[in-house]
Design a protein around this motif. Structure first.
Motif, mmCIF file in Angstrom:
data_model
loop_
_atom_site.group_PDB
_atom_site.id
_atom_site.type_symbol
_atom_site.label_atom_id
_atom_site.label_comp_id
_atom_site.label_asym_id
_atom_site.label_seq_id
_atom_site.Cartn_x
_atom_site.Cartn_y
_atom_site.Cartn_z
ATOM 1 N N GLU A 204 0.837 -1.198 0.000
ATOM 2 C CA GLU A 204 0.000 0.000 0.000
ATOM 3 C C GLU A 204 0.876 1.253 0.000
ATOM 4 O OE1 GLU A 204 -3.967 -1.725 2.308
ATOM 5 O OE2 GLU A 204 -2.400 -0.701 3.455
ATOM 6 N N PHE A 205 1.973 1.210 0.735
ATOM 7 C CA PHE A 205 2.934 2.316 0.744
ATOM 8 C C PHE A 205 3.510 2.538 -0.660
ATOM 9 C CE2 PHE A 205 7.541 3.277 1.008
ATOM 10 C CZ PHE A 205 7.494 4.568 1.522
ATOM 11 N N LEU A 206 3.826 1.444 -1.356
ATOM 12 C CA LEU A 206 4.310 1.561 -2.745
ATOM 13 C C LEU A 206 3.281 2.258 -3.624
ATOM 14 C CD1 LEU A 206 5.999 -1.782 -3.932
ATOM 15 C CD2 LEU A 206 7.064 0.474 -3.705
ATOM 16 N N THR A 207 2.022 1.883 -3.452
ATOM 17 C CA THR A 207 0.954 2.492 -4.254
ATOM 18 C C THR A 207 0.877 3.988 -3.997
ATOM 19 O OG1 THR A 207 -0.292 0.407 -4.075
ATOM 20 C CG2 THR A 207 -1.480 2.338 -4.876
ATOM 21 N N ARG A 208 0.872 4.384 -2.730
ATOM 22 C CA ARG A 208 0.791 5.811 -2.400
ATOM 23 C C ARG A 208 2.008 6.570 -2.917
ATOM 24 N NH1 ARG A 208 -1.043 3.807 2.646
ATOM 25 N NH2 ARG A 208 1.053 4.092 3.509
ATOM 26 N N SER A 209 3.193 5.984 -2.761
ATOM 27 C CA SER A 209 4.432 6.664 -3.144
ATOM 28 C C SER A 209 4.552 6.852 -4.654
ATOM 29 C CB SER A 209 5.643 5.870 -2.637
ATOM 30 O OG SER A 209 5.633 5.748 -1.243
ATOM 31 N N ASN A 210 3.872 6.006 -5.406
ATOM 32 C CA ASN A 210 4.019 6.020 -6.867
ATOM 33 C C ASN A 210 2.710 6.327 -7.586
ATOM 34 O OD1 ASN A 210 6.937 4.863 -7.481
ATOM 35 N ND2 ASN A 210 6.108 3.688 -5.753
ATOM 36 N N ARG A 211 1.820 7.040 -6.919
ATOM 37 C CA ARG A 211 0.505 7.312 -7.489
ATOM 38 C C ARG A 211 0.612 7.948 -8.873
ATOM 39 N NH1 ARG A 211 -4.308 5.353 -6.535
ATOM 40 N NH2 ARG A 211 -4.126 5.711 -4.301
ATOM 41 N N GLU A 212 1.408 8.987 -9.001
ATOM 42 C CA GLU A 212 1.529 9.676 -10.290
ATOM 43 C C GLU A 212 2.248 8.791 -11.306
ATOM 44 O OE1 GLU A 212 1.056 12.658 -13.157
ATOM 45 O OE2 GLU A 212 0.053 12.189 -11.277
ATOM 46 N N TRP A 213 3.281 8.089 -10.866
ATOM 47 C CA TRP A 213 4.018 7.188 -11.758
ATOM 48 C C TRP A 213 3.089 6.119 -12.322
ATOM 49 C CZ3 TRP A 213 5.371 2.078 -12.370
ATOM 50 C CH2 TRP A 213 6.525 1.799 -13.117
ATOM 51 N N LEU A 214 2.252 5.557 -11.471
ATOM 52 C CA LEU A 214 1.308 4.535 -11.906
ATOM 53 C C LEU A 214 0.280 5.113 -12.872
ATOM 54 C CD1 LEU A 214 0.743 2.739 -8.476
ATOM 55 C CD2 LEU A 214 1.934 1.785 -10.466
ATOM 56 N N ARG A 215 -0.162 6.330 -12.601
ATOM 57 C CA ARG A 215 -1.135 6.971 -13.491
ATOM 58 C C ARG A 215 -0.539 7.193 -14.870
ATOM 59 N NH1 ARG A 215 -2.615 11.599 -15.675
ATOM 60 N NH2 ARG A 215 -0.779 12.676 -14.881
ATOM 61 N N MET A 216 0.700 7.662 -14.911
ATOM 62 C CA MET A 216 1.367 7.907 -16.193
ATOM 63 C C MET A 216 1.571 6.608 -16.966
ATOM 64 S SD MET A 216 1.842 11.173 -16.545
ATOM 65 C CE MET A 216 3.145 11.293 -17.785
ATOM 66 N N ARG A 217 1.705 5.499 -16.275
ATOM 67 C CA ARG A 217 1.899 4.203 -16.919
ATOM 68 C C ARG A 217 0.584 3.567 -17.348
ATOM 69 N NH1 ARG A 217 6.761 1.389 -16.675
ATOM 70 N NH2 ARG A 217 5.536 0.000 -18.004
ATOM 71 N N GLY A 218 -0.516 4.180 -16.976
ATOM 72 C CA GLY A 218 -1.807 3.576 -17.283
ATOM 73 C C GLY A 218 -2.063 2.331 -16.448
ATOM 74 N N ALA A 219 -1.481 2.304 -15.254
ATOM 75 C CA ALA A 219 -1.610 1.126 -14.386
ATOM 76 C C ALA A 219 -3.022 1.014 -13.829
ATOM 77 C CB ALA A 219 -0.599 1.213 -13.244
ATOM 78 N N ALA A 220 -3.405 -0.194 -13.515
ATOM 79 C CA ALA A 220 -4.670 -0.446 -12.840
ATOM 80 C C ALA A 220 -4.393 -0.602 -11.350
ATOM 81 C CB ALA A 220 -5.332 -1.706 -13.388
ATOM 82 N N VAL A 221 -5.045 0.201 -10.538
ATOM 83 C CA VAL A 221 -4.922 0.082 -9.083
ATOM 84 C C VAL A 221 -6.117 -0.721 -8.600
ATOM 85 C CG1 VAL A 221 -4.839 1.316 -6.890
ATOM 86 C CG2 VAL A 221 -3.636 2.244 -8.882
ATOM 87 N N HIS A 222 -5.873 -1.906 -8.110
ATOM 88 C CA HIS A 222 -6.951 -2.823 -7.722
ATOM 89 C C HIS A 222 -7.336 -2.672 -6.266
ATOM 90 C CE1 HIS A 222 -6.100 -4.827 -11.541
ATOM 91 N NE2 HIS A 222 -4.819 -4.845 -11.194
ATOM 92 N N ARG A 223 -6.421 -2.161 -5.465
ATOM 93 C CA ARG A 223 -6.705 -1.988 -4.043
ATOM 94 C C ARG A 223 -6.246 -0.601 -3.620
ATOM 95 N NH1 ARG A 223 -7.473 -4.984 0.677
ATOM 96 N NH2 ARG A 223 -6.612 -4.002 2.541
ATOM 97 N N GLU A 224 -7.227 0.253 -3.328
ATOM 98 C CA GLU A 224 -6.890 1.600 -2.916
ATOM 99 C C GLU A 224 -6.333 1.586 -1.492
ATOM 100 O OE1 GLU A 224 -6.710 4.451 -4.315
ATOM 101 O OE2 GLU A 224 -7.509 3.910 -6.285
ATOM 102 N N PRO A 225 -5.147 2.128 -1.289
ATOM 103 C CA PRO A 225 -4.569 2.131 0.072
ATOM 104 C C PRO A 225 -5.250 3.168 0.951
ATOM 105 C CG PRO A 225 -3.159 3.353 -1.429
ATOM 106 C CD PRO A 225 -4.256 2.757 -2.271
ATOM 107 N N PRO A 226 -5.309 2.922 2.241
ATOM 108 C CA PRO A 226 -5.861 3.931 3.141
ATOM 109 C C PRO A 226 -4.965 5.155 3.179
ATOM 110 C CG PRO A 226 -4.821 2.170 4.380
ATOM 111 C CD PRO A 226 -4.836 1.727 2.954
ATOM 112 N N ALA A 227 -5.499 6.279 3.548
ATOM 113 C CA ALA A 227 -4.691 7.487 3.652
ATOM 114 C C ALA A 227 -3.601 7.283 4.681
ATOM 115 C CB ALA A 227 -5.565 8.675 4.039
#
Length: 205
Positions: free
Chosen positions: A181-204
């Motif tokens: 989940e920390f990886l997801t939060r840390s790379n939110r913009e990177w994942l968006r630019m890659r067109g990645a699918a986020v399957h599990r939204e991490p808590p704030a």
């Protein structure tokens, strides 16, 4: 007579030019049709975590798709774990291995795990992932250490090899789900630019 010959030659040239134009148009259309097929043929990486239990590893990746250079179908998964689970894990370093589950036999384990995010790899990135998997396979034994070199460290290393921000906060390195989940939060913009699918939204955070 010469005028008729020249006129005939001109007509033939025009017809040939028209045919070439049509062939080029058909080729362009064919390439457009093939483009989505090529995209679907690429390999997708997914990052997973599994809440603590008797089966290991608890953080791992899957690779699925087709290597468009060879045409080989890819259905693989990799995680890092101790070869034997015993109290000695708590004492220090023990023998470790990169573990791969049989997708057909272990589908339930994968399905019961949390799929956090996934994206398509380039050929170079796919090669980089396999190279890092090979690096972990070749580690000098004993290679597994709960505090310094476990399944979470393995996933962090693979993420870093792909250009993701993969810091390793000490407090998260024994918590597969929290770290992914920390990886997801840390790379939110990177994942968006890659067109990645986020399957599990991490808590704030």
């Amino acid at each position: 007579m010469k005028r008729l010959e020249r006129a005939a030659e001109a007509a033939q040239a025009a017809a040939a030019g028209s045919l070439l134009f049509r062939l080029r148009a058909l080729l362009a259309a064919a390439l457009l049709l093939l483009a989505p097929l090529q995209a679907r043929a690429a390999v997708e990486i997914s990052f997973y975590s599994h809440e603590m239990g008797s089966n290991f590893p608890h953080a791992f990746i899957t690779l699925q798709g087709t290597d468009d250079r060879t045409g080989h179908k890819i259905d693989a998964n990799y995680g890092f774990t101790a070869t034997h689970i015993s109290p000695s894990i708590l004492m220090g370093s023990v023998k470790g291995e990169v573990f791969s589950r049989d997708p057909a036999k272990e589908a339930k384990y994968i399905a019961a795990s949390d799929r956090h995010f996934s994206f398509t790899l380039s050929d170079a990135e796919y090669d980089a992932v396999l190279a890092h998997v090979g690096k972990w396979q070749a580690l000098k034994q004993p290679s597994y250490n709960l505090n310094r070199q476990n399944c979470v460290h393995f996933v962090a290393d693979l993420a870093g090899s792909l250009g993701m921000k993969a810091e390793q906060p000490r407090a998260l390195m024994k918590k597969p789900r929290s770290y992914t989940e920390f990886l997801t939060r840390s790379n939110r913009e990177w994942l968006r630019m890659r067109g990645a699918a986020v399957h599990r939204e991490p808590p704030a955070s």
